[in-house]
Design an enzyme around this catalytic site. Structure first.
Site, short mmCIF file in Angstrom:
data_model
loop_
_atom_site.label_atom_id
_atom_site.label_comp_id
_atom_site.label_asym_id
_atom_site.label_seq_id
_atom_site.Cartn_x
_atom_site.Cartn_y
_atom_site.Cartn_z
N HIS A 1 -6.23 -7.31 -0.36
CA HIS A 1 -6.43 -5.87 -0.57
C HIS A 1 -5.65 -5.41 -1.80
CE1 HIS A 1 -6.87 -6.64 3.82
NE2 HIS A 1 -7.96 -5.91 3.66
N HIS B 1 0.82 -1.23 0.00
CA HIS B 1 0.00 0.00 0.00
C HIS B 1 0.85 1.27 0.00
CE1 HIS B 1 -3.66 -2.26 0.50
NE2 HIS B 1 -3.26 -2.78 1.65
C1 OKP Z 1 -3.10 -4.29 4.65
B1 OKP Z 1 -2.72 -5.42 3.72
C2 OKP Z 1 -9.41 -3.19 10.27
C3 OKP Z 1 -9.27 -2.07 9.27
C4 OKP Z 1 -8.41 -2.47 8.11
C5 OKP Z 1 -6.59 -1.53 6.74
C6 OKP Z 1 -6.33 -2.83 6.10
C7 OKP Z 1 -4.92 -2.89 5.57
C8 OKP Z 1 -4.55 -4.18 4.93
N1 OKP Z 1 -9.85 -2.75 11.56
N2 OKP Z 1 -7.67 -1.38 7.63
O1 OKP Z 1 -3.08 -5.30 2.40
O2 OKP Z 1 -3.02 -6.72 4.21
ZN ZN Z 2 -4.21 -7.33 2.73
#
Ligand code: OKP
Ligand code: ZN
Length: 351
Positions: free
Chosen positions: A203, A165
């Site tokens: 994600h 990200h």
């Molecule tokens: C990072 B990766 C949960 C909220 C989630 C961000 C997710 C980030 C994922 N309480 N917020 O791509 O695994």
């Molecule tokens: Zn993820």
């Protein structure tokens, strides 16, 4: 397979992230990587190399200089605001992004303002050890890429925090430095004319996509939960195909969250691998998120542990020099088994 371990990862340990108006415990925890390390060792994958400091020159190939300087000094700047700040993590509370009309072309002197300028969510705590942990993770990815780029075989970057990200000048989604993008640039340094990134995290890898969005020598492909409902929401749609010279060199394969299990997910993987073959990649970086697992607490696909063996084997079928980074995966106990299955499937050690 070379494994490069970031033995400084424990220095990054977020306490809380903002969620629905209050602070909840962060899911991106050090024990995630400890489970990966333990399972790899259990399967006889030992002899890891320890990560070394990355060269600033390579970091600057991916990231903005002022952003790197910001990260390097963020903790001391935070504590300088008020010594009491040392008792809690850095989280932003103002952002210039979006439809606000606020300028994005200025970098104010005010720390909270700079923090917001360089961060895009309130879920990515930064603390005293973040810069060192992220830097050594980048060093691990670069070392892996040199090994792969020199034709010495595949490699796994055993590190956290994750990276996909993180953009050229922003952190978020638990990511600070984009390890996959740094691996791509290192592979290019080693002579690879065309590099593909296959992002299999739940994600969308918005940082990696954005870093290479106008490039024709790097194909970025991502399979992920539909951003209409899933993080990072503002990137990852199917109509994002690249820009300028990079038009046609980005492929997003969003899938419906909820019911998506292996059969449907595998169709997307086959499309991704076909695109990578058409592109004529000389090397492959797999941004390996394990949060597609059915038991993941923050994601909604339904892959089973055995599926990662098949995914690894399918990736091996591309026949490319390959590097795996570690991205998400928050079902803490199974992450080791799932990651080890991916690598075993890739090396045909499944039986
Ligand atoms: C990072 B990766 C949960 C909220 C989630 C961000 C997710 C980030 C994922 N309480 N917020 O791509 O695994
Ligand atoms: Zn993820």
């Amino acid at each position: 397979m070379l494994i490069v371990h970031n033995d400084r990862h424990h220095l990054h340990r977020g306490r809380f992230e903002m969620y629905r108006g209050h602070l909840v415990e962060s899911v991106e925890t050090p024990d995630r990587l400890d489970h990966v390390a333990a399972e790899l060792a259990r399967r006889g994958r030992t002899g890891w190399h320890n990560a070394e400091e990355p060269e600033r020159r390579i970091l600057e190939r991916v990231h903005d200089r002022a952003y790197l300087d910001f990260l390097a000094h963020a903790w001391e700047d935070w504590v300088a605001l008020d010594p009491a700040n040392a008792a809690h993590d850095v989280l932003p509370s103002i952002w210039p992004a979006g439809a606000s009309g606020l300028r994005q072309d200025v970098v104010p002197a005010n720390f909270a303002a700079r923090l917001g300028r360089y961060c895009f969510d309130a879920g990515t705590p930064l603390m005293a050890g973040t810069w060192e942990a992220a830097r050594l993770g980048a060093g691990a990815a670069i070392a892996c890429a040199r090994h792969v780029g020199q034709g010495k075989g595949a490699a796994f970057t055993m590190t956290r925090p994750p990276g996909h990200h993180a953009g050229r000048a922003c952190f978020g989604g638990y990511c600070f430095l984009n390890n996959a993008a740094l691996a791509v640039e290192t592979l290019i340094d080693c002579g690879a004319a065309r590099v593909a990134v296959l992002d299999i995290d739940y994600h969308h890898g918005n940082g990696t996509q954005d870093i290479f969005y106008d490039r024709a020598d790097v194909l970025t492909v991502s399979i992920h939960g539909d951003p209409a409902s899933e993080y990072p929401f503002y990137s990852g749609y199917g109509d994002e195909t690249g820009r300028g010279a990079g038009e046609g060199f980005n492929l997003n394969l969003p899938l419906p969250p909820g019911a998506t299990a292996y059969a449907e997910w595998r169709q997307a993987l086959d499309r991704a691998l076909a695109a990578i073959a058409r592109f004529g990649a000389n090397a492959l970086v797999v941004a390996s998120g394990l949060d597609t697992f059915k038991g993941d607490p923050i994601a909604r696909f339904a892959l089973e542990s055995e599926d990662y063996l098949k995914i690894g084997a399918a990736i091996a079928g591309a026949g490319l020099p390959t590097l795996f980074t570690l991205e998400g995966g928050y079902a803490v106990a199974p992450i080791g088994v799932n990651l080890a299955n991916l690598l075993d499937g890739f090396e045909d050690l499944a039986g």
